[in-house]
Design a protein around this motif. Structure first.
Motif, PDB file in Angstrom:
ATOM      1  N   TYR A 172       0.926  -1.291  -0.088  1.00 18.97           N
ATOM      2  CA  TYR A 172       0.032  -0.107  -0.094  1.00 18.97           C
ATOM      3  C   TYR A 172       0.724   1.215  -0.054  1.00 18.97           C
ATOM      4  N   LEU A 173       1.901   1.285   0.818  1.00 17.95           N
ATOM      5  CA  LEU A 173       2.787   2.385   0.687  1.00 17.95           C
ATOM      6  C   LEU A 173       3.710   2.568  -0.317  1.00 17.95           C
ATOM      7  N   VAL A 174       3.914   1.529  -1.189  1.00 21.19           N
ATOM      8  CA  VAL A 174       4.588   1.444  -2.411  1.00 21.19           C
ATOM      9  C   VAL A 174       3.744   2.055  -3.702  1.00 21.19           C
ATOM     10  N   PHE A 175       2.613   1.345  -3.666  1.00 22.75           N
ATOM     11  CA  PHE A 175       1.575   1.502  -4.617  1.00 22.75           C
ATOM     12  C   PHE A 175       0.290   2.299  -4.196  1.00 22.75           C
ATOM     13  N   PRO A 176       0.242   3.426  -3.736  1.00 23.44           N
ATOM     14  CA  PRO A 176      -1.128   3.814  -2.995  1.00 23.44           C
ATOM     15  C   PRO A 176      -2.331   3.910  -3.890  1.00 23.44           C
ATOM     16  N   ASN A 177      -2.027   4.066  -5.260  1.00 24.38           N
ATOM     17  CA  ASN A 177      -3.067   4.114  -6.183  1.00 24.38           C
ATOM     18  C   ASN A 177      -3.851   2.582  -6.535  1.00 24.38           C
ATOM     19  N   LEU A 178      -3.216   1.722  -5.973  1.00 22.45           N
ATOM     20  CA  LEU A 178      -3.417   0.124  -6.426  1.00 22.45           C
ATOM     21  C   LEU A 178      -4.882   0.131  -5.565  1.00 22.45           C
ATOM     22  N   PHE A 179      -4.880   0.580  -4.280  1.00 22.20           N
ATOM     23  CA  PHE A 179      -6.182   0.482  -3.348  1.00 22.20           C
ATOM     24  C   PHE A 179      -6.874   1.856  -3.354  1.00 22.20           C
ATOM     25  N   SER A 180      -8.397   1.433  -3.562  1.00 24.24           N
ATOM     26  CA  SER A 180      -9.199   2.680  -3.545  1.00 24.24           C
ATOM     27  C   SER A 180     -10.315   2.652  -2.719  1.00 24.24           C
TER      28      SER A 180
END
Length: 181
Positions: A172-180
């Motif tokens: 989540y910290l590396v790819f914040p746009n992955l989770f909505s």
């Protein structure tokens, strides 16, 4: 060639009061007078835009008695600000991963302490299987099988769950746009 331009303050027109211009510009742009005063001191008031929009901004300022010029903003300067933001994000990620690692080490140490204390606690408990009132033998057809050694499934499942949650946090910290959410 520069894609974006920034409007830079040069000077006020000769017959214009700086306080009046400051108030009028702040009202027209719906911003604070402090930001306008900072613009007069050399700070940018507008974000870099394409040439047409920058010319419109310069026209608006000229109509209020403010002389200004357009300054080309290279894409390298924008890229450097993006790289600074990325390095700050990476630093936060490494700090989070460092915290996660130290938490896992503390958990492992506590588990080792619990494992060392477990045999001592079992030895201190009195043996309840030998009761005085049960003196006669049981008649069973099958021989009694000693119970299996207790496994640490619960302990390992808790550690596994913690590790999975930490991995999800890192993703989540590396790819914040992955989770909505």
């Amino acid at each position: 060639m520069a894609d974006n331009f920034r409007v830079i303050f040069v000077e006020l027109a000769q017959d214009v009061d700086s306080k009046t211009v400051c108030v009028n510009l702040a009202t027209k742009l719906k911003t604070s007078e402090e930001k306008v005063a900072l613009f007069f001191k050399g700070k940018p008031l507008f974000a870099p835009n394409n040439k047409d929009k920058a010319l419109k901004q310069a026209k608006l300022l000229a109509s209020l008695g403010i002389n200004c010029r357009l300054q080309a903003v290279s894409s390298a300067a924008q890229n450097s600000s993006v790289s600074i933001a990325n390095s700050l994000r990476d630093e936060r990620i490494f700090d989070a991963l460092d915290y996660i690692t130290s938490s896992l080490i503390r958990l492992e140490e506590k588990l080792e302490d619990l494992e060392q204390r477990l045999p001592e606690a079992q030895l201190k408990i009195p043996d309840e299987s030998v009761d005085e009132w049960q003196s006669d033998d049981l008649m069973l057809e099958e021989d009694l099988v000693p119970p299996k050694k207790r496994s640490n499934i619960l302990l390992y499942s808790l550690v596994t769950t913690a590790v999975i949650l930490l991995i999800v946090l890192a993703v989540y910290l590396v790819f914040p746009n992955l989770f909505s959410f």
